[in-house]
Design a protein around this motif. Structure first.
Motif, short mmCIF file in Angstrom:
data_model
loop_
_atom_site.label_atom_id
_atom_site.label_comp_id
_atom_site.label_asym_id
_atom_site.label_seq_id
_atom_site.Cartn_x
_atom_site.Cartn_y
_atom_site.Cartn_z
N THR A 167 0.95 -1.27 0.16
CA THR A 167 0.24 0.07 0.09
C THR A 167 0.66 1.16 -0.07
O THR A 167 2.22 1.05 0.38
CB THR A 167 -0.87 -0.18 0.90
OG1 THR A 167 -0.55 0.76 2.10
CG2 THR A 167 -2.09 -1.26 1.63
N GLN A 168 0.30 2.34 0.07
CA GLN A 168 1.35 3.82 0.12
C GLN A 168 0.77 4.05 1.28
O GLN A 168 0.53 5.35 2.21
CB GLN A 168 0.24 4.43 -0.96
CG GLN A 168 0.65 4.57 -2.33
CD GLN A 168 2.32 3.95 -2.61
OE1 GLN A 168 2.56 4.73 -2.09
NE2 GLN A 168 2.32 3.06 -3.49
N GLU B 133 8.45 -7.01 6.08
CA GLU B 133 7.76 -8.35 5.94
C GLU B 133 6.49 -8.33 5.00
O GLU B 133 6.01 -9.46 4.31
CB GLU B 133 8.27 -9.43 7.19
CG GLU B 133 9.30 -8.95 7.53
CD GLU B 133 9.44 -9.98 8.74
OE1 GLU B 133 10.31 -11.01 8.36
OE2 GLU B 133 8.24 -10.38 9.18
N ARG B 134 5.56 -7.96 4.99
CA ARG B 134 4.38 -7.99 4.31
C ARG B 134 3.56 -6.63 3.41
O ARG B 134 2.88 -7.19 2.95
CB ARG B 134 2.77 -7.39 5.86
CG ARG B 134 3.25 -9.32 6.24
CD ARG B 134 2.29 -8.95 7.64
NE ARG B 134 2.41 -10.29 8.84
CZ ARG B 134 3.64 -10.61 9.29
NH1 ARG B 134 5.08 -9.67 9.52
NH2 ARG B 134 3.82 -11.15 9.96
N ASN B 135 4.29 -5.89 3.33
CA ASN B 135 4.01 -4.51 2.21
C ASN B 135 5.26 -3.96 2.40
O ASN B 135 6.08 -2.79 3.10
CB ASN B 135 2.95 -3.12 3.41
CG ASN B 135 2.81 -2.05 2.48
OD1 ASN B 135 2.95 -1.84 1.09
ND2 ASN B 135 1.55 -1.98 3.55
N ALA C 135 2.35 -6.75 12.14
CA ALA C 135 1.61 -7.53 11.46
C ALA C 135 0.02 -7.41 11.12
O ALA C 135 -0.32 -7.24 10.21
CB ALA C 135 1.88 -9.51 11.62
N ASN C 136 -0.77 -6.96 12.36
CA ASN C 136 -2.04 -6.69 12.51
C ASN C 136 -1.97 -5.39 11.36
O ASN C 136 -3.44 -5.32 10.96
CB ASN C 136 -3.08 -6.52 13.63
CG ASN C 136 -2.43 -7.95 14.44
OD1 ASN C 136 -3.57 -8.96 13.63
ND2 ASN C 136 -2.18 -8.34 15.45
N ALA C 137 -1.15 -4.23 12.65
CA ALA C 137 -0.96 -3.23 11.15
C ALA C 137 -1.79 -3.30 9.36
O ALA C 137 -1.77 -2.29 9.36
CB ALA C 137 -0.21 -2.06 12.20
N ALA C 138 -0.48 -3.86 9.76
CA ALA C 138 -0.22 -4.23 7.81
C ALA C 138 -1.10 -5.13 7.16
O ALA C 138 -1.62 -5.00 6.54
CB ALA C 138 1.13 -5.09 7.58
N GLY C 139 -2.07 -5.67 7.92
CA GLY C 139 -2.97 -6.35 7.56
C GLY C 139 -3.49 -7.52 7.97
O GLY C 139 -4.80 -8.01 7.64
N GLU C 140 -2.93 -7.81 8.34
CA GLU C 140 -3.00 -9.21 8.65
C GLU C 140 -3.81 -9.95 10.07
O GLU C 140 -3.33 -8.35 10.87
CB GLU C 140 -1.48 -10.54 8.66
CG GLU C 140 -1.61 -12.21 9.07
CD GLU C 140 -0.23 -12.88 8.77
OE1 GLU C 140 0.83 -11.58 8.77
OE2 GLU C 140 -0.46 -13.61 8.89
#
Ligand SMILES: Cc1cc2nc3c(=O)[nH]c(=O)nc-3n(C[C@H](O)[C@H](O)[C@H](O)COP(=O)(O)OP(=O)(O)OC[C@H]3O[C@@H](n4cnc5c(N)ncnc54)[C@H](O)[C@@H]3O)c2cc1C
Length: 443
Positions: free
Chosen positions: A49-50, A71-73, A346-351
């Motif tokens: 994402t941006q 690691e996720r974004n 991880a949760n902030a990144a959406g997982e």
């Protein structure tokens, strides 16, 4: 951030994961006997994402949150803000390297080029003044404002200093950050006698390291050393070992005053004893940094309250590490800060990931011995514990195991701690009295 196909190990003392080529744990300093192979977790979740992720604090929790996000974004902005002037470093080494410390490079978690590679921006030497949760903005002490989409509150804790008369005098210190270590090293050049206030594990590490530089006395208010982790027998044995290496200690010490005019000259007890000192270090636990969180409207208990996804009561703001509590628990240890940081990131990144609370174990290497203590060592007054004990006064080895309803709940090893791995596993699965008797104790 483990990348590629490197062989990894996990330190069972502090939970750190690192390259298997390394012989000494970069966080807590123990050797290979405390490492177990680590397969790594494969991260399948991706959401580029941006967004702008702002991480407040560059300690263990902050840096692991940053790693978990990247690691996720791959495309988001990650900005870490800290009032410290150094890049993230291994805080547990501050006491362990107190007598040998030379430069901050020795204890950095990542070298500067790592931040470039992963495009993580550090705003160091900046004090955060306010979080504006209406406009999603963080305001710094120079009035700079930075907008965020998600914010990770990882401001850690400060050392707790009890309100004792004279505790603001010159020569009275705590050990929380690198600057404290630099100050103590400078003070210790002219110091002949030091007093460490607090006989917990950090106080003992400090005393052991300082004893290589000057004469040391430990003063502990409770009636035993390491009162939270050890039973009376183990604490007594540890006391004998401390005395043997020439460090004086008192338990049940009721301090009335830090003496001296502008500069410290000693520590006075209520029984009239005065311990001469030109350096005094307080090691009396921590106070979580909750002030900014409270002003921003986050829910506070002992620390910032989070659920097991590290979400606070305000959407888009996560909290982790020493400043946060999950289900009422805040252990204030490295492995917990790392795990909470990972979960928050991880949760902030959406997982959707969850943090598991587990009782911490600790080790102590110093005073010419080693010590491991994990779980509940008979500390709950209303419980009916069973115990198994092995003691050999010739070689200084001591092992004690505590059980509740035939399940191992606590363990102490003094001297030879090499079976710590086995004991930790036993504590995790809650193995039985007979299993410990036949397979672990004095094995
Ligand atoms: C000397 C010492 C030895 C330790 N040894 C061990 C050990 O052997 N094993 C173990 O498990 N644990 C140990 N610990 C505990 C462990 O280091 C901590 O649990 C862990 O470092 C907490 O990480 P954190 O990221 O939550 O907080 P911190 O590491 O405290 O990071 C918070 C950061 O936020 C910054 N900050 C705070 N307020 C502001 C503000 N207003 N503006 C800008 N920046 C701010 C702070 O300066 C700090 O850099 C030790 C701790 C100390 C102090």
């Amino acid at each position: 951030m483990p990348k590629g196909k490197r062989k990894l190990v996990k330190c069972i003392v502090c939970g750190e994961i690192f390259d298997s080529e390394i012989d000494i744990c970069p966080v807590c300093g123990v050797g290979r006997e405390y490492f177990i192979p680590y397969d790594g977790e494969e991260i399948l979740y991706r959401k580029d994402t941006q967004e702008t992720f702002i991480i407040l604090g560059n300690g263990a929790a902050g840096i692991s949150a940053a790693e978990a996000i990247r690691e996720r974004n791959d495309t988001c902005r990650i900005i870490i803000i800290s009032k410290e002037v150094e890049l993230s470093y291994n805080r547990p080494l501050l006491t362990k390297k107190l007598s040998t410390f030379h430069s901050s490079e020795e204890i950095l978690i990542h070298q500067p080029d790592w931040y470039e590679e992963y495009q993580i921006t550090n705003c160091l030497n900046r004090e955060i003044k306010r979080i504006d949760t209406v406009n999603n903005t963080v305001i710094l002490s120079n009035d700079e404002e930075i907008k965020y989409d998600k914010c990770i509150y990882a401001l850690g804790a400060e050392s707790f200093v009890p309100a004792i008369k004279g505790c603001g005098k010159k020569g009275v210190k705590v050990i929380r950050n690198l600057q404290d270590v630099k100050d103590i090293r400078a003070l210790s050049k002219n110091a002949k006698q030091a007093v460490v206030i607090g006989g917990g594990v950090l106080g003992l590490e400090t005393a052991w390291e300082l004893s290589k530089l000057c004469k040391v006395t430990i003063l502990e208010a409770a009636d035993q050393l390491m009162v939270r982790q050890l039973d009376e027998t183990a604490s007594g044995l540890l006391g004998n070992l401390i005395a043997k290496v020439g460090i004086d200690y008192r338990v049940g010490a009721a301090i009335t005053e830090i003496t001296g005019a502008e500069k410290v000259t000693g520590v006075a007890l209520n029984n009239g004893e005065v311990f001469a000192a030109d350096l005094v270090i307080f090691s009396c636990g921590i106070t979580p940094n909750t002030g900014l969180a409270k002003e921003a409207g986050l829910q506070i208990g002992k620390a910032v309250e989070v659920n097991d996804k590290m979400e606070t009561n305000i959407e888009g703001i996560y909290a982790c590490g020493d400043c946060a509590e999950c289900k009422g628990v805040n252990y204030g240890v490295w492995a917990q800060a790392i795990e909470m940081g990972k979960t928050a990131g991880a949760n902030a990144a959406g997982e959707e990931t969850y943090y598991d609370i587990y009782p911490p174990a600790l080790t102590f290497h110093g005073m010419k011995t080693a010590l491991f203590a994990g779980g509940d060592n008979g500390k709950l007054p209303d419980k009916d514990y069973q115990a198994l004990e092995y003691r050999n006064d010739l070689d200084g080895n001591y092992e004690k195991f505590y059980f509740l309803e035939n399940k191992l709940v606590g363990a102490i090893l003094i001297g030879d701690t090499r079976k710590m791995n086995k004991v930790s596993e036993g504590l995790n699965v809650g193995c039985s009295y007979n299993y410990v008797k036949n397979n672990i104790i004095h094995d």
